[in-house]
Motif scaffolding. Structure first.
Motif, PDB file in Angstrom:
ATOM      1  N   LEU A 189       0.826  -1.199   0.000  1.00 27.57           N
ATOM      2  CA  LEU A 189       0.000   0.000   0.000  1.00 27.57           C
ATOM      3  C   LEU A 189       0.869   1.260   0.000  1.00 27.57           C
ATOM      4  CD1 LEU A 189      -2.842   1.231   0.205  1.00 27.57           C
ATOM      5  CD2 LEU A 189      -2.671   0.973   2.686  1.00 27.57           C
ATOM      6  N   VAL A 190       1.927   1.255   0.787  1.00 33.52           N
ATOM      7  CA  VAL A 190       2.832   2.413   0.847  1.00 33.52           C
ATOM      8  C   VAL A 190       3.494   2.634  -0.510  1.00 33.52           C
ATOM      9  CG1 VAL A 190       4.965   3.309   1.865  1.00 33.52           C
ATOM     10  CG2 VAL A 190       3.186   2.367   3.332  1.00 33.52           C
ATOM     11  N   ASP A 191       3.835   1.550  -1.213  1.00 35.03           N
ATOM     12  CA  ASP A 191       4.393   1.708  -2.561  1.00 35.03           C
ATOM     13  C   ASP A 191       3.418   2.480  -3.454  1.00 35.03           C
ATOM     14  OD1 ASP A 191       6.685   0.353  -1.886  1.00 35.03           O
ATOM     15  OD2 ASP A 191       6.061  -1.543  -2.793  1.00 35.03           O
ATOM     16  N   ILE A 242       6.650  13.509  -0.753  1.00 32.99           N
ATOM     17  CA  ILE A 242       7.073  12.688   0.375  1.00 32.99           C
ATOM     18  C   ILE A 242       8.589  12.723   0.500  1.00 32.99           C
ATOM     19  CG2 ILE A 242       7.230  10.313   1.219  1.00 32.99           C
ATOM     20  CD1 ILE A 242       4.459   9.860   0.014  1.00 32.99           C
ATOM     21  N   SER A 243       9.028  12.978   1.717  1.00 30.29           N
ATOM     22  CA  SER A 243      10.467  12.914   1.969  1.00 30.29           C
ATOM     23  C   SER A 243      10.706  11.906   3.081  1.00 30.29           C
ATOM     24  CB  SER A 243      10.988  14.296   2.367  1.00 30.29           C
ATOM     25  OG  SER A 243      10.314  14.734   3.526  1.00 30.29           O
ATOM     26  N   ASP A 278       4.601   4.870   8.545  1.00 29.40           N
ATOM     27  CA  ASP A 278       4.130   5.328   9.859  1.00 29.40           C
ATOM     28  C   ASP A 278       3.208   6.537   9.729  1.00 29.40           C
ATOM     29  OD1 ASP A 278       5.602   3.312  10.986  1.00 29.40           O
ATOM     30  OD2 ASP A 278       7.241   4.613  11.664  1.00 29.40           O
ATOM     31  N   ARG A 279       3.569   7.471   8.845  1.00 27.78           N
ATOM     32  CA  ARG A 279       2.730   8.658   8.650  1.00 27.78           C
ATOM     33  C   ARG A 279       1.376   8.281   8.065  1.00 27.78           C
ATOM     34  NH1 ARG A 279       7.350  11.648   6.571  1.00 27.78           N
ATOM     35  NH2 ARG A 279       6.415  11.542   4.514  1.00 27.78           N
ATOM     36  N   VAL A 280       1.388   7.377   7.074  1.00 30.69           N
ATOM     37  CA  VAL A 280       0.130   6.928   6.467  1.00 30.69           C
ATOM     38  C   VAL A 280      -0.737   6.270   7.538  1.00 30.69           C
ATOM     39  CG1 VAL A 280      -0.896   5.267   4.834  1.00 30.69           C
ATOM     40  CG2 VAL A 280       1.049   6.695   4.124  1.00 30.69           C
ATOM     41  N   VAL A 302      -4.584   7.277   8.819  1.00 30.37           N
ATOM     42  CA  VAL A 302      -5.785   6.505   8.462  1.00 30.37           C
ATOM     43  C   VAL A 302      -6.189   5.432   9.473  1.00 30.37           C
ATOM     44  CG1 VAL A 302      -5.553   6.929   5.993  1.00 30.37           C
ATOM     45  CG2 VAL A 302      -4.508   4.897   6.969  1.00 30.37           C
ATOM     46  N   ASP A 303      -5.329   5.091  10.414  1.00 25.11           N
ATOM     47  CA  ASP A 303      -5.649   4.059  11.410  1.00 25.11           C
ATOM     48  C   ASP A 303      -6.482   4.705  12.525  1.00 25.11           C
ATOM     49  OD1 ASP A 303      -5.755   1.825  13.010  1.00 25.11           O
ATOM     50  OD2 ASP A 303      -3.664   1.950  13.660  1.00 25.11           O
TER      51      ASP A 303
END
Length: 137
Positions: free
Chosen positions: A39-41, A51-52, A60-62, A66-67
């Protein structure tokens, strides 16, 4: 609504379930850490320009975003929130690419200054005001 990036709720539900099922490799009904890598890909592919940092930091940010219940995995509802945003962005990117090609009549890879007003008018008409936040955050 005349929103050009709208997809039907039924189509969104169907596509979300298909994508969730595809990503849920262990069929647990949740997307856990290893499944989230895929999903991150996808997130990186669509938002890579914004994104950096490394991939685990991005993951972790995603997840923080959304969690909703903070259990460290995504259920279908949490995934749907992310998927809706990703789908809309993907559609907007595709639309913008097609429109750029249309405005770039001489195929130079640039839009001449005389056409910039047409581009702005098209963008303001094509994207509802609340979705423009995506571009200004």
């Amino acid at each position: 609504s005349s929103n050009l990036i709208e997809i039907s709720e039924e189509e969104l539900e169907r596509t979300t379930l298909e994508k969730f099922t595809e990503l849920d490799a262990d069929k647990s009904g949740f997307l856990e850490l290893k499944e989230l890598a895929v999903l991150v890909d996808w997130v990186l592919e669509l938002y890579g320009d914004r994104i950096s940092g490394d991939v685990s930091e991005t993951r972790d940010r995603v997840m923080r975003r959304v969690d909703a219940n903070k259990d460290g995995k995504l259920d279908q509802e949490e995934f749907k929130t992310l998927f809706r945003e990703m789908t809309k962005r993907s559609i907007m990117i595709d639309m913008a690419k097609k429109k750029f090609e249309e405005f770039d009549e001489n195929k130079s890879g640039t839009i001449e200054s005389g056409k910039v007003r047409l581009v702005v008018d098209w963008a303001l008409g094509a994207f509802p005001f609340d979705d423009m936040e995506t571009f200004t955050k």
